[in-house]
Design a protein around this motif. Sequence first.
Motif, mmCIF file in Angstrom:
data_model
loop_
_atom_site.group_PDB
_atom_site.id
_atom_site.type_symbol
_atom_site.label_atom_id
_atom_site.label_comp_id
_atom_site.label_asym_id
_atom_site.label_seq_id
_atom_site.Cartn_x
_atom_site.Cartn_y
_atom_site.Cartn_z
ATOM 1 N N SER A 148 0.858 -1.195 0.000
ATOM 2 C CA SER A 148 0.000 0.000 0.000
ATOM 3 C C SER A 148 0.887 1.236 0.000
ATOM 4 N N PHE A 149 0.468 2.239 -0.749
ATOM 5 C CA PHE A 149 1.165 3.525 -0.763
ATOM 6 C C PHE A 149 0.337 4.536 0.012
ATOM 7 N N LYS A 150 1.003 5.620 0.393
ATOM 8 C CA LYS A 150 0.308 6.747 1.023
ATOM 9 C C LYS A 150 0.740 7.997 0.281
ATOM 10 N N ILE A 151 -0.211 8.833 -0.033
ATOM 11 C CA ILE A 151 0.155 10.157 -0.574
ATOM 12 C C ILE A 151 -0.530 11.240 0.252
ATOM 13 N N PHE A 152 0.136 12.363 0.328
ATOM 14 C CA PHE A 152 -0.411 13.532 1.013
ATOM 15 C C PHE A 152 -0.710 14.591 -0.034
ATOM 16 N N LEU A 153 -1.977 14.988 -0.130
ATOM 17 C CA LEU A 153 -2.279 16.129 -0.992
ATOM 18 C C LEU A 153 -2.050 17.425 -0.210
ATOM 19 N N SER A 154 -1.773 17.285 1.085
ATOM 20 C CA SER A 154 -1.485 18.445 1.932
ATOM 21 C C SER A 154 -0.016 18.404 2.349
ATOM 22 N N TYR A 155 0.360 19.227 3.322
ATOM 23 C CA TYR A 155 1.723 19.266 3.860
ATOM 24 C C TYR A 155 2.776 19.381 2.754
ATOM 25 N N LYS A 156 2.539 20.377 1.908
ATOM 26 C CA LYS A 156 3.395 20.617 0.758
ATOM 27 C C LYS A 156 4.891 20.617 1.087
ATOM 28 N N GLY A 160 4.144 16.373 0.825
ATOM 29 C CA GLY A 160 3.093 16.511 -0.190
ATOM 30 C C GLY A 160 3.553 16.235 -1.624
ATOM 31 N N VAL A 161 2.660 15.642 -2.408
ATOM 32 C CA VAL A 161 2.937 15.444 -3.842
ATOM 33 C C VAL A 161 2.053 16.383 -4.659
ATOM 34 N N ASP A 162 2.502 16.680 -5.874
ATOM 35 C CA ASP A 162 1.647 17.472 -6.766
ATOM 36 C C ASP A 162 0.778 16.520 -7.591
ATOM 37 N N ASP A 163 -0.102 17.080 -8.391
ATOM 38 C CA ASP A 163 -1.060 16.250 -9.127
ATOM 39 C C ASP A 163 -0.365 15.290 -10.106
ATOM 40 N N TYR A 167 -0.646 11.240 -10.096
ATOM 41 C CA TYR A 167 -0.998 10.455 -11.286
ATOM 42 C C TYR A 167 -0.005 9.305 -11.482
ATOM 43 N N GLN A 168 1.280 9.622 -11.405
ATOM 44 C CA GLN A 168 2.298 8.580 -11.626
ATOM 45 C C GLN A 168 2.279 7.508 -10.531
ATOM 46 N N THR A 169 2.031 7.953 -9.314
ATOM 47 C CA THR A 169 1.939 7.004 -8.194
ATOM 48 C C THR A 169 0.798 6.022 -8.430
ATOM 49 N N MET A 170 -0.329 6.554 -8.897
ATOM 50 C CA MET A 170 -1.495 5.682 -9.136
ATOM 51 C C MET A 170 -1.252 4.714 -10.293
ATOM 52 N N PHE A 227 -8.693 11.228 -9.990
ATOM 53 C CA PHE A 227 -7.449 10.622 -10.471
ATOM 54 C C PHE A 227 -7.534 9.088 -10.419
ATOM 55 N N LEU A 228 -8.218 8.560 -9.418
ATOM 56 C CA LEU A 228 -8.419 7.094 -9.382
ATOM 57 C C LEU A 228 -9.210 6.651 -10.602
ATOM 58 N N GLU A 229 -10.237 7.424 -10.889
ATOM 59 C CA GLU A 229 -11.108 7.090 -12.021
ATOM 60 C C GLU A 229 -10.314 7.082 -13.321
ATOM 61 N N ALA A 230 -9.442 8.069 -13.461
ATOM 62 C CA ALA A 230 -8.675 8.187 -14.695
ATOM 63 C C ALA A 230 -7.592 7.119 -14.823
ATOM 64 N N THR A 231 -7.055 6.655 -13.698
ATOM 65 C CA THR A 231 -5.932 5.707 -13.765
ATOM 66 C C THR A 231 -6.373 4.261 -13.550
ATOM 67 N N GLY A 232 -7.570 4.069 -12.988
ATOM 68 C CA GLY A 232 -8.029 2.705 -12.689
ATOM 69 C C GLY A 232 -7.440 2.141 -11.403
ATOM 70 N N ALA A 233 -6.725 2.975 -10.657
ATOM 71 C CA ALA A 233 -6.148 2.501 -9.393
ATOM 72 C C ALA A 233 -7.240 2.425 -8.323
ATOM 73 N N THR A 234 -6.950 1.645 -7.260
ATOM 74 C CA THR A 234 -7.864 1.543 -6.124
ATOM 75 C C THR A 234 -7.360 2.451 -5.006
ATOM 76 N N GLY A 235 -8.288 3.177 -4.384
ATOM 77 C CA GLY A 235 -7.877 4.164 -3.384
ATOM 78 C C GLY A 235 -8.590 4.020 -2.060
ATOM 79 N N TYR A 236 -8.015 4.669 -1.068
ATOM 80 C CA TYR A 236 -8.499 4.607 0.319
ATOM 81 C C TYR A 236 -8.253 5.987 0.914
ATOM 82 N N VAL A 237 -9.341 6.663 1.242
ATOM 83 C CA VAL A 237 -9.229 8.002 1.832
ATOM 84 C C VAL A 237 -8.969 7.828 3.325
#
Length: 459
Positions: A148-156, A160-163, A167-170, A227-237
């Motif tokens: 499992s991976f973790k990404i932060f859209l916050s804590y720049k 934090g990662v950018d969009d 995308y690449q992570t997914m 982004f999940l929808e576009a990449t087909g990856a499975t996500g967990y908020v």
Amino acid sequence: MGLLIKNGEIVTADSRYKADIYVEDETITRIGRGLEAPPGTEVIDATGKYVFPGFIDPHVHIYLPFMATFAKDTHETGSIAALIGGTTTYIEMCCPNRNDDALEGYQLWKGKAEGNSACDYTFHMSVTKFDDKTEGELREIVQDGITSFKIFLSYKNFFGVDDGEMYQTMKLAKELGVIVTAHCENAELVGRLQQSLLAEGKTGPEWHEPSRPESVEAEGTNRFATFLEATGATGYVVHLSCKPALEAALSAKARGVPIYIESVIPHFLLDKTYAERGGVEAMKYIMSPPLRDKRNQKALWDALAQGFIDTVGTDHCPFDTAQKRLGEGDFTKIPNGIPAIEDRVNLLYTYGVSRGHLDLHRFVDAASTKAAKLFGLFPRKGTIAVGSDADLVVYDPSYRGVISAKTQHVNNDYNGFEGFEIDGRPSVVTVRGKVQVRDGKFVGEKGRGKLLKREPIYF
Ligand code: DUC
Ligand code: ZN
Ligand code: ZN
Ligand code: ZN
């Protein structure tokens, strides 16, 4: 030597019955009525008690350099606190800084846990930047059983990662059978709001919530889902805290996006008025996403009861009052975190099951089974079945107590749930067949916990 747990009421995510459980070495080998055991077997009488599968906390921070300081637990203190509260496995966020190397970070986190945790553990690997070198290292880390991976859209400025990186992570996660967990808040917007509040002289802890309003979390959640929808990856908020974010996640789920939801115990029971008490009393209640307006709590309990919220974790992250004071005069510098690793299960049982918000099976599912299924640990963990690890919680629903920092095992000088009543607690906790806790006391073997290797899951 074997272990026999007699006369308890076994409760899993989908069954409830009276039976005995026999354990050989680390594994459940028999379940049935009136089991006999060879001489020398340790017998535990569970009459009048539930027997639950060991609970899994899918979201904790133990070792964490963050906001100019370090979270206070070690794996020794954190795992003992977890076990006393019935948690037999935790998933720690491995969070190297953006400037750090992923593989070195992973080795560092792994080294902190090895030989120190009394419960079993694994990691979510944070992807804090994405380039060719990082990608190669992530592949190696997944090979090591971290799926499992973790990404932060916050804590720049920290993780934090950018969009583009999201995308690449997914894309990589989709290829490798890895689920992507995400802290969903819009970093840019939080940063701007913080600056404008500070410029207006709004520097106290009560301004933390207005700097990260519900809409900011809803936007992050919606963007993650898109982004999940576009990449087909499975996500967990992770740590979803409010109704608008819930609506964003559920509307994605309704259109077929594979997205799962975790909420954490502070958001079910504490609200933003705690962070409006002034001074350090308020700073104790600063976490992100922030404690919200109380009306959100009903939405969370309802969604949990109906299974729309999949899991309940903690986001355990202890900072003591001296550390919280780093944010005196500037709320953006208050270390974020409210510890709860020891109290999650008892609080969820009390305010969920005992007080009538939650079915007993949904409780087991949300606090154990679902996390095992989502993170590649099932049926080794998360259930009571022949062949499963003997991680068992003999739970006494007749116990009555009150939470207090004076009696806690977490390495901290306050407890955010001080004074909360609890209607039950574990009386015996085993990890892979060994009794680690009896009646609120750690009686086991420190450092016995194992790193759990997980298989990829192609959802
Ligand atoms: N939120 C917190 O409150 N603490 C640790 C990290 C996070 O996302
Ligand atoms: Zn987070
Ligand atoms: Zn967290
Ligand atoms: Zn039921």
